[in-house]
Motif scaffolding. Structure first.
Motif, short mmCIF file in Angstrom:
data_model
loop_
_atom_site.label_atom_id
_atom_site.label_comp_id
_atom_site.label_asym_id
_atom_site.label_seq_id
_atom_site.Cartn_x
_atom_site.Cartn_y
_atom_site.Cartn_z
N THR A 14 30.04 46.69 18.95
CA THR A 14 29.77 47.15 20.36
C THR A 14 30.78 46.08 20.97
O THR A 14 30.96 45.07 20.79
CB THR A 14 28.34 46.81 20.81
OG1 THR A 14 27.52 47.63 20.20
CG2 THR A 14 28.19 47.14 22.37
N VAL A 15 31.64 46.53 22.05
CA VAL A 15 32.61 45.72 22.83
C VAL A 15 32.22 45.79 24.23
O VAL A 15 32.04 47.08 24.82
CB VAL A 15 34.19 46.31 22.39
CG1 VAL A 15 34.87 45.60 23.40
CG2 VAL A 15 34.45 46.49 21.03
N SER A 16 32.19 44.63 24.85
CA SER A 16 31.78 44.52 26.35
C SER A 16 33.16 44.32 26.97
O SER A 16 33.84 43.10 26.58
CB SER A 16 30.88 43.44 26.50
OG SER A 16 30.53 43.18 27.70
N ALA A 17 33.63 44.87 27.73
CA ALA A 17 34.81 44.64 28.52
C ALA A 17 34.80 44.74 29.86
O ALA A 17 33.81 45.38 30.34
CB ALA A 17 35.97 45.84 27.86
N SER A 18 35.58 43.92 30.52
CA SER A 18 35.71 43.82 31.96
C SER A 18 37.07 43.78 32.70
O SER A 18 37.97 43.67 31.74
CB SER A 18 34.94 42.53 32.49
OG SER A 18 35.48 41.49 32.10
N GLY A 19 37.05 44.19 33.58
CA GLY A 19 38.33 44.02 34.53
C GLY A 19 39.32 45.16 33.71
O GLY A 19 39.15 46.44 33.37
N PHE A 20 40.50 44.73 33.57
CA PHE A 20 41.68 45.65 32.90
C PHE A 20 41.22 46.02 31.40
O PHE A 20 41.55 47.27 31.08
CB PHE A 20 43.05 45.09 32.72
CG PHE A 20 44.09 45.64 32.37
CD1 PHE A 20 44.52 46.78 33.20
CD2 PHE A 20 44.84 45.27 31.33
CE1 PHE A 20 45.50 47.55 32.99
CE2 PHE A 20 45.70 46.08 30.83
CZ PHE A 20 46.18 47.22 31.54
N ARG B 179 43.69 38.59 28.90
CA ARG B 179 43.21 37.96 27.77
C ARG B 179 42.52 38.88 26.71
O ARG B 179 42.77 39.28 25.65
CB ARG B 179 42.39 36.73 27.81
CG ARG B 179 43.26 35.70 28.43
CD ARG B 179 42.50 34.64 28.98
NE ARG B 179 40.99 34.28 28.48
CZ ARG B 179 40.28 33.31 28.86
NH1 ARG B 179 40.75 32.37 29.96
NH2 ARG B 179 39.12 33.33 28.65
N GLY B 180 41.37 39.44 27.39
CA GLY B 180 40.81 40.62 26.60
C GLY B 180 40.24 40.13 25.27
O GLY B 180 40.11 39.09 24.88
N VAL C 201 44.63 44.70 25.56
CA VAL C 201 45.13 44.20 26.75
C VAL C 201 45.82 43.00 26.73
O VAL C 201 46.53 42.67 27.71
CB VAL C 201 44.17 44.24 27.73
CG1 VAL C 201 43.41 45.78 27.76
CG2 VAL C 201 42.88 43.58 27.53
N SER C 202 45.76 42.05 25.83
CA SER C 202 46.58 40.83 25.76
C SER C 202 47.85 41.33 25.92
O SER C 202 48.75 40.11 26.09
CB SER C 202 45.97 39.78 24.73
OG SER C 202 46.21 40.61 23.16
N ARG C 203 48.42 42.53 25.46
CA ARG C 203 49.66 42.40 25.31
C ARG C 203 50.12 42.39 26.91
O ARG C 203 51.48 42.45 27.18
CB ARG C 203 50.03 43.83 24.89
CG ARG C 203 49.88 44.17 23.32
CD ARG C 203 49.96 45.35 22.79
NE ARG C 203 51.17 46.26 23.41
CZ ARG C 203 52.36 46.41 22.55
NH1 ARG C 203 52.17 45.88 21.43
NH2 ARG C 203 53.26 47.07 23.16
#
Length: 163
Positions: free
Chosen positions: A124-130, A70-71, A63-65
């Protein structure tokens, strides 16, 4: 390896479920490289293997693209599973396989996703928002779902992209 064409809706491969993979399989490593090359050449931020014609459970997300995001940087997951979701909200979403449209869908603001790296490590990836939206979108692809399947009303929630 190669930049592959991105399959477009209504291609049947986009509606199929996909097989789990073994990181040790050289064919899987080739698929991952094709996905990375294809994503780099596209305007998107994520891609699932079925979108380039491979019926396997592999996603790439960066998503940093997208300007202002930032992601986690580039994340490649084999056999990803969403462990938890929190904070449902309506978002405007599009897809490389449905290039002419966007739509309002319900997604979660936070996602916890587990999968294997191409080297075979469990992460394990914790992601938020986009980022959370992107992981949910790509895992849907692995289950034969498009964002179009999540739109409540095609007449009020589907929009033609501005060219």
């Amino acid at each position: 390896m190669a930049i592959r064409p991105i399959l477009q809706y209504p291609h049947q491969a986009l509606k199929s479920t996909n097989a789990a993979v073994a990181p040790s399989d050289p064919a899987v490593q080739a698929v991952v490289q094709d996905m990375l090359d294809t994503l780099a050449a596209s305007p998107g931020v994520a891609l699932a293997a079925p979108q380039i014609g491979h019926a396997v459970q592999v996603i790439v997300v960066d998503v940093s693209r997208k300007k202002g995001e930032r992601g986690h940087g580039l994340v490649v997951l084999l056999n990803p599973v969403i462990l938890s979701l929190e904070g449902k909200k309506s978002v405007r979403e599009g897809c490389l396989s449905v290039p002419d449209y966007t739509g309002n869908v319900l997604r979660y603001e936070e996602a916890l996703v587990e999968g294997l790296t191409p080297e075979g490590r469990v992460v394990t990836v914790s992601a938020s928002g986009f980022g959370a939206l992107a992981f949910q979108h790509e895992v849907d692809h692995l289950n034969g779902m498009l964002f179009l399947d999540r739109i409540e009303s095609l007449s009020t929630d589907l929009f033609r992209r501005k060219k």
